[in-house]
Scaffold this motif. Structure first.
Motif, short mmCIF file in Angstrom:
data_model
loop_
_atom_site.label_atom_id
_atom_site.label_comp_id
_atom_site.label_asym_id
_atom_site.label_seq_id
_atom_site.Cartn_x
_atom_site.Cartn_y
_atom_site.Cartn_z
N ASN A 29 0.87 -1.18 0.00
CA ASN A 29 0.00 0.00 0.00
C ASN A 29 0.91 1.23 0.00
O ASN A 29 1.53 1.55 1.01
CB ASN A 29 -0.91 0.01 1.22
CG ASN A 29 -1.88 1.17 1.23
OD1 ASN A 29 -1.72 2.12 0.48
ND2 ASN A 29 -2.88 1.10 2.08
N ARG A 31 0.16 4.25 0.19
CA ARG A 31 -0.33 5.36 1.00
C ARG A 31 0.08 5.27 2.47
O ARG A 31 -0.09 6.22 3.22
CB ARG A 31 -1.86 5.44 0.91
CG ARG A 31 -2.36 5.80 -0.48
CD ARG A 31 -3.88 5.92 -0.53
NE ARG A 31 -4.58 4.83 0.11
CZ ARG A 31 -4.90 3.68 -0.46
NH1 ARG A 31 -4.55 3.45 -1.70
NH2 ARG A 31 -5.57 2.77 0.20
N LEU A 32 0.62 4.12 2.89
CA LEU A 32 1.05 3.99 4.28
C LEU A 32 2.25 4.90 4.52
O LEU A 32 3.19 4.91 3.74
CB LEU A 32 1.43 2.53 4.61
CG LEU A 32 0.28 1.53 4.61
CD1 LEU A 32 0.81 0.14 4.92
CD2 LEU A 32 -0.78 1.90 5.62
N ARG A 33 2.22 5.66 5.60
CA ARG A 33 3.29 6.62 5.88
C ARG A 33 4.01 6.31 7.19
O ARG A 33 5.22 6.30 7.24
CB ARG A 33 2.71 8.04 5.98
CG ARG A 33 2.12 8.54 4.70
CD ARG A 33 3.18 9.20 3.85
NE ARG A 33 2.58 9.74 2.65
CZ ARG A 33 2.77 9.24 1.44
NH1 ARG A 33 3.51 8.17 1.27
NH2 ARG A 33 2.19 9.78 0.40
N THR A 35 3.61 3.59 9.33
CA THR A 35 3.60 2.23 9.83
C THR A 35 4.19 1.28 8.78
O THR A 35 4.15 1.58 7.59
CB THR A 35 2.16 1.80 10.20
OG1 THR A 35 2.20 0.49 10.75
CG2 THR A 35 1.24 1.81 9.01
N ARG A 38 -0.25 -3.14 8.04
CA ARG A 38 -1.48 -3.18 8.83
C ARG A 38 -2.34 -4.36 8.43
O ARG A 38 -2.33 -4.79 7.28
CB ARG A 38 -2.26 -1.88 8.74
CG ARG A 38 -2.86 -1.58 7.39
CD ARG A 38 -3.62 -0.28 7.44
NE ARG A 38 -4.11 0.07 6.11
CZ ARG A 38 -4.74 1.17 5.82
NH1 ARG A 38 -4.95 2.06 6.76
NH2 ARG A 38 -5.16 1.40 4.60
N GLU A 47 -1.72 -5.25 4.51
CA GLU A 47 -1.08 -4.24 3.67
C GLU A 47 0.30 -3.97 4.24
O GLU A 47 0.48 -3.89 5.45
CB GLU A 47 -1.89 -2.95 3.64
CG GLU A 47 -3.25 -3.13 3.00
CD GLU A 47 -4.06 -1.84 2.98
OE1 GLU A 47 -3.75 -0.91 3.76
OE2 GLU A 47 -5.02 -1.78 2.20
N ASN A 49 3.99 -1.56 3.83
CA ASN A 49 4.61 -0.34 3.31
C ASN A 49 5.84 -0.73 2.50
O ASN A 49 6.81 -1.27 3.04
CB ASN A 49 5.00 0.57 4.48
CG ASN A 49 5.46 1.93 4.06
OD1 ASN A 49 5.88 2.14 2.93
ND2 ASN A 49 5.41 2.87 4.98
N GLU A 68 2.09 -8.75 11.46
CA GLU A 68 0.72 -8.66 10.95
C GLU A 68 0.04 -10.03 10.94
O GLU A 68 -1.17 -10.12 11.17
CB GLU A 68 0.71 -8.04 9.55
CG GLU A 68 1.28 -6.63 9.48
CD GLU A 68 0.69 -5.66 10.49
OE1 GLU A 68 -0.50 -5.77 10.83
OE2 GLU A 68 1.45 -4.78 10.96
#
Length: 157
Positions: A29, A31-33, A35, A38, A47, A49, A68
């Motif tokens: 993903n 858009r993960l900043r 972490t 998740r 998802e 990073n 996870e």
């Protein structure tokens, strides 16, 4: 590494360390900043990073995936899957998964500048220190009901 290789890696880690299959989707993903990954409760997907793979390599991604998967397997089994739950902490230790991932280089804590505004009473010289500005037309001294004036602003870095 792409999403197909990530899916294969997650399935392999699940069988190897948990002796249980991973039956859902694993994907990167962008858009993960803040972490490393998740676990999504509703869809049971994981998802990850991709920046962690690019900066730290496969070893870091494996740690994130184990973490996870701890959430995943415990949630599906109806056990405590939250960070504070003892089931979760025990499973982390058992599979040697990290509790937190390595922070990204650009995520170092920024120092916040603390601003303190000092007010004083005209009549009795009572001093008030506040983090937020107050309306001196509306508020008066609590000791003598005198008018307040702004004396100075202190900043701490």
């Amino acid at each position: 590494m792409d999403n197909i290789k990530l899916q294969e890696l997650v399935e392999t880690i699940s069988i190897t360390f948990f002796q249980k299959p991973f039956k859902h989707q694993a994907m990167f993903n962008p858009r993960l900043r803040s972490t490393g990954g998740r676990y999504l409760l509703g869809s049971h997907n994981i998802e990850v990073n991709k920046k962690y793979y690019e900066l730290f390599g496969e070893k870091e991604i494996i740690g994130i995936i184990k973490h996870e998967l701890c959430h995943y397997h415990l949630h599906i089994e109806g056990k405590g899957y939250l960070h504070r739950d003892s089931d979760f902490k025990q499973l982390l230790k058992k599979v040697d998964a990290p509790r937190f991932c390595t922070p990204l280089p650009n995520q170092k804590k920024k120092k916040t500048i603390k601003k303190i505004i000092v007010y004083a009473c005209h009549n009795c010289s009572q001093v008030y220190k506040r983090k937020r500005a107050i309306n001196t037309d509306k508020y008066v001294c609590g000791v003598c009901k005198g008018k307040l004036k702004r004396v100075k602003v202190l900043t701490e870095g």
